[in-house]
Design an enzyme around this catalytic site. Structure first.
Site, PDB file in Angstrom:
ATOM      1  N   ARG A  15     162.393 -15.892 -17.729  1.00 60.26           N
ATOM      2  CA  ARG A  15     161.305 -16.872 -17.892  1.00 60.26           C
ATOM      3  C   ARG A  15     159.912 -16.240 -17.882  1.00 60.26           C
ATOM      4  O   ARG A  15     158.917 -16.912 -18.121  1.00 60.26           O
ATOM      5  CB  ARG A  15     161.406 -17.959 -16.819  1.00 60.26           C
ATOM      6  N   ASN A 393     126.141  16.114 -23.806  1.00 64.80           N
ATOM      7  CA  ASN A 393     126.990  16.981 -22.986  1.00 64.80           C
ATOM      8  C   ASN A 393     128.209  17.492 -23.742  1.00 64.80           C
ATOM      9  O   ASN A 393     128.947  18.299 -23.235  1.00 64.80           O
ATOM     10  CB  ASN A 393     127.444  16.232 -21.737  1.00 64.80           C
ATOM     11  N   ARG A 447     108.313  17.369 -30.822  1.00 65.02           N
ATOM     12  CA  ARG A 447     108.069  16.433 -31.917  1.00 65.02           C
ATOM     13  C   ARG A 447     107.362  17.120 -33.073  1.00 65.02           C
ATOM     14  O   ARG A 447     106.480  17.951 -32.862  1.00 65.02           O
ATOM     15  CB  ARG A 447     107.168  15.300 -31.435  1.00 65.02           C
TER      16      ARG A 447
END
Ligand code: UD1
Ligand code: CA
Length: 464
Positions: A15, A393, A447
């Site tokens: 069941r 990483n 940058r």
């Protein structure tokens, strides 16, 4: 007195509608049969024997341990037949030795109730754990003789299964929970004399009760303190009901210990949760494995904590996910933070929304307040990690470390390509991609210079 324990777990559990054997379905994160094994172990038995059935190899694999013996029952011809399979594995019995029969699909019986049953059987008696049910349909009924004393129960004479019972017997409310303690010396003989001429054509363990009575062996009973201790699982419906009962019991214990639960019906503990003083847990939280919360801790709504230690004074805000992590005192985690295995936070650390930390130590007073990934890193004290910062990483093959010194300031959207070291007090300009060491106390920026194209014109749009 030696005590052996037989756990019946050969039933198929049709069941459940599942490929997983019934007794391996989890309740509070632990398989049904594991709950039973743990209760059995707490009684310090001589032997534990688990009876498993066809397709039950997984049961054996899940439980394998030096103190557990296994016997296969195939085919399954009833509870008496099941216990018979254990007999060769029991301790060679002395006169006072007992065998306790448990069901692998009855997970919540308290060790105290089992002890009371074993105590009731002391001195060579047969003791049955019984309970009075308003609706006893389906259960074996406890048939007693008339008592000489009004209000007290008469002596037990036998157990009759529901399908074999007369109308009058079906009116009996006291039922066999299935759990019984039996004198081991007599057990094999009784089992050998069982017959299967009954309504189900099975060898009923329950028929040994009349045999004991006939031989002058005292038969007695004990009752558990709550009905739920005797409830079994045959379907997902019953599994869900028992889960709720169990969670309600855990919540009750936490409340009694002084934990504030915003709603005791909306917490799930699948393992051990230990909490100090003045801990508040909001709704919808799930705790798995060993979770240790110190004093003065707030856990916001809908958090998940697995194998986590959180020290005093920390707040974990809503929707945070903490897995195998350590959080120091007075930290602020979340909302929407994720601490993965090996995240170790010192005190006064802030980990804010959509910040993921994996296998990294974060020093006292450091902050990553928004949208960052910190993995395989050693972050010093009072470091500020700007929004959008990523420690790169992983190069596709190896994981490498990022080391960030005390007081460093990592501008927003920085990409730290490991292995890389950021010196103490270093500044990293926003948007930089750092591939080499950034020296202490200096501004490092990668940058491209901003330019404006003077004679630029937008292209003419195509007409359609
Ligand atoms: C049994 C008891 C009944 C009691 C009820 C409580 C017998 C004859 N009847 O009935 O008096 O009120 O439990 O729930 O003992 N099992 C095996 N091998 C088998 C048959 C069963 O290992 O051949 C295991 C099942 O997996 C289960 C337990 O024994 O864990 C009970 O079996 P079940 O079929 O549920 O017994 P009931 O007919 O409910
Ligand atoms: Ca049953």
């Amino acid at each position: 007195m030696a005590l052996d324990i037989v756990i019946l777990a050969a039933g198929q559990g049709k069941r459940m509608n599942s490929a997983l054997p019934k007794v391996l379905h989890p309740l509070a994160g632990k398989s049904l049969v594991r709950h039973v094994v743990d209760a059995a172990r707490s009684l310090n038995p001589g032997r534990i024997v688990v009876i498993y059935g066809h397709g039950g190899e997984a049961v054996r694999e899940a439980l394998v341990a030096p103190d557990i013996n296994f016997a296969k029952q195939e085919p399954q011809l009833g509870t008496g037949h099941a216990v018979m399979q254990a007999v060769p594995l029991l301790t060679n019995p002395g006169p006072d030795d007992l065998t306790l029969v448990l069901y692998g699909d009855v997970p919540l019986t308290r060790a105290e109730s089992l002890k009371a049953l074993v105590d009731a059987a002391a001195g060579g008696k047969l003791a049955i754990l019984t309970v009075d049910l308003p609706d006893a349909t389906g259960y074996g009924r406890i048939v007693r003789g008339t008592s000489g004393v009004s209000g007290s129960r008469g002596a037990i004479e036998r157990i009759v299964e529901h399908k074999d019972a007369s109308e009058a017997e079906r009116a009996i409310r006291e039922v066999n929970t299935g759990i019984m303690a039996v004198p081991t010396q007599a057990l094999a003989g009784w089992l050998g004399r069982l017959s299967n001429s009954n309504a189900q054509g099975e060898y009923y363990l329950t028929d040994i009760v009349a045999m004991a009575v006939a031989e002058g062996v005292a038969v007695t009973s004990a009752q558990p303190s709550a009905e739920w201790e005797t409830l079994g699982v045959n379907s997902k419906v019953q599994l869900a009901e028992l889960e709720r009962i169990h969670q309600r019991n855990i919540a009750q214990v936490l409340l009694e210990q002084g934990v504030t639960l915003m709603d005791p019906a909306r917490i799930d503990v699948r393992g051990l949760l230990s909490a100090g003083r003045d801990v508040t847990i909001d709704v919808g939280c799930v705790f798995e494995g060993d979770v240790v919360l110190g004093n003065d801790i707030y856990i916001g709504p809908n958090c998940f904590l697995r194998n986590v230690r959180v020290r005093a004074g920390t707040r974990v805000e809503a929707f945070s996910h903490l897995d195998e992590a350590e959080v120091g005192a007075h930290c602020r985690i979340g909302p929407y933070a994720r601490l993965r295995p090996g995240a170790q936070l010192d005190e006064h650390v802030h980990i804010g929304n959509f910040v993921e930390v994996k296998k990294s130590t974060i020093g006292a007073g450091s902050k990553a307040n928004h949208l960052a990934y910190v993995g395989d890193s050693e972050v010093g004290q009072k470091v500020n990690i700007g929004a959008g910062t990523i420690t790169c990483n992983y190069d596709g093959v190896n994981k490498s470390k990022t080391i960030i010194g005390d007081g460093a300031f990592i501008g927003s959207d920085a990409t730290l390509v490991a292995p890389v070291t950021i010196g103490a007090g270093a500044y990293i300009g926003a948007g930089s991609t750092i591939t080499k060491e950034a020296p202490a106390g200096k501004l490092t920026i990668t940058r491209a210079k901003q330019t404006t194209v003077e004679n630029w014109k937008p292209k003419a749009k195509k007409k359609d």
